[in-house]
Design a protein around this motif. Structure first.
Motif, PDB file in Angstrom:
ATOM      1  N   UNK A 123      -2.933  11.933   1.970  1.00 28.81           N
ATOM      2  CA  UNK A 123      -3.264  10.504   2.024  1.00 28.81           C
ATOM      3  C   UNK A 123      -2.731   9.802   3.275  1.00 28.81           C
ATOM      4  N   UNK A 131      -9.097   4.577   3.623  1.00 29.31           N
ATOM      5  CA  UNK A 131      -8.004   3.777   3.084  1.00 29.31           C
ATOM      6  C   UNK A 131      -8.543   2.605   2.275  1.00 29.31           C
ATOM      7  N   UNK A 134      -9.743   3.825  -1.000  1.00 26.74           N
ATOM      8  CA  UNK A 134      -8.604   4.099  -1.875  1.00 26.74           C
ATOM      9  C   UNK A 134      -8.055   2.805  -2.460  1.00 26.74           C
ATOM     10  N   UNK A 135      -7.984   1.768  -1.621  1.00 27.01           N
ATOM     11  CA  UNK A 135      -7.457   0.498  -2.110  1.00 27.01           C
ATOM     12  C   UNK A 135      -8.327  -0.040  -3.244  1.00 27.01           C
ATOM     13  N   UNK A 138      -7.643   1.948  -6.366  1.00 26.18           N
ATOM     14  CA  UNK A 138      -6.346   1.626  -6.981  1.00 26.18           C
ATOM     15  C   UNK A 138      -6.418   0.262  -7.672  1.00 26.18           C
ATOM     16  N   UNK A 139      -7.072  -0.692  -7.034  1.00 27.70           N
ATOM     17  CA  UNK A 139      -7.206  -2.013  -7.657  1.00 27.70           C
ATOM     18  C   UNK A 139      -8.003  -1.923  -8.953  1.00 27.70           C
ATOM     19  N   UNK A 192      -7.267   7.968 -10.816  1.00 27.90           N
ATOM     20  CA  UNK A 192      -7.284   8.311  -9.387  1.00 27.90           C
ATOM     21  C   UNK A 192      -7.596   9.778  -9.134  1.00 27.90           C
TER      22      UNK A 192
END
Lengths: 202, 104
Positions: A123, A131, A134-135, A138-139, A192
């Protein structure tokens, strides 16, 4: 020890200089907002809570004694404000994690080998597009937690508070802290796990 | 529970294990299982990696987002209206930090 400019800004802000107060908090604004957003999950709520937190901060400036960094102290005030804000709004009590909990074979063994570990080790090398994927992921994952689980996970795992401290602040037992932490970690991990950086929008 | 734990049993108690909240005998049996089971070892390591991964994913660039700027502007406008700092907090209803000073 605050820097020269920081201490003179502090002094002016304490005396009621709004512009000095703005310059004092400005460098840490993104950090304050980020911390609040992680607890509340909603940008609109986070904006309201940050505004309240800044007013609280302004009113409490005389309490800051310079024993820690100003930004560290102020961040703590912001997290407190987010926790207060959280208590006053409609709560989401149930999580939506059922599909993301680990699966086992009939004999109780893991059904599939883990993929999260493999890609998360890479990562550090994600490019900007990956990125931001990924954000988003995750959110989304954080949003699947109940408000109670998210608060425990953020304070314990992201802010690094110890279990007792988390329990005290949220008014729950250590056992309940661990229970919620467990569900949050397992669920988020599962959410994830199937994320493949770079492939999500391909 | 029998002496040999299944992966499912290990997973159920993994947070208690990491937090040191199991009995000694369960801790020992979990540790033995994790030692010999690659699946559970990977599972455990992925859990340990999770906080860092989430923190990194959510880290902002140096520019604060528009919501943060709006909040600062809102706060400064409020302060300009009410004047002195000593009034501003006392005048707001239900000051959430009353009697609860943040620790340094």
């Amino acid at each position: 020890m605050p820097s020269e400019t920081e201490s003179s800004l502090l002094e002016r802000a304490r005396a009621g200089d709004g512009e000095a107060f703005g310059r004092l908090v400005e460098p840490s604004l993104g950090m304050f907002y980020g911390g609040i957003l992680r607890i509340l999950g909603e940008p609109a709520d986070a904006q309201d809570a940050l505004q309240e937190a800044l007013l609280t901060l302004h009113g409490q400036l005389h309490r800051f004694e310079g024993k820690s960094k100003f930004s560290t102290w102020a961040y703590r005030v912001c997290v407190n404000e987010a926790l207060m804000f959280r208590r006053s709004r409609v709560r989401r009590r149930e999580d939506a994690l059922e599909d993301f909990l680990p699966r086992f074979q009939d004999d109780g063994h893991h059904k599939d080998m883990d993929t999260l570990l493999a890609w998360s080790q890479e990562a550090e090398a994600l490019d900007m597009a990956q990125h931001s994927q990924l954000r988003v992921k995750v959110q989304e994952g954080l949003a699947l937690l109940s408000d109670d689980q998210r608060a425990v996970f953020v304070l314990r795992d992201l802010e690094g508070w110890d279990t007792d401290e988390v329990g005290r602040h949220l008014g729950i037992s250590r056992d309940l802290v661990r229970q919620r932490l467990h569900r949050a970690r397992i669920g988020l991990r599962g959410y994830l796990k199937d994320f493949a950086p770079g492939k999500a929008t391909a | 529970m029998t002496l040999l734990l299944t992966c499912s049993q290990v997973t159920d108690r993994i947070t208690d294990y990491l937090e040191g909240a199991t009995s000694l005998s369960l801790r020992w049996r979990m540790r033995t299982h994790i030692l010999v089971c690659p699946g559970c070892r990977a599972f455990l390591r992925s859990l340990q990696r999770l906080p860092d991964l989430v923190t990194r994913a959510l880290s902002q660039g140096s520019e604060p987002p528009a919501e943060a700027r709006a909040a600062l502007n809102g706060a400064l406008a409020h302060l300009a209206r009410v004047g002195q700092p000593s009034d501003s907090v006392a005048n707001r209803e239900g000051n959430p930090l009353a009697g609860m000073p943040p620790s340094e």
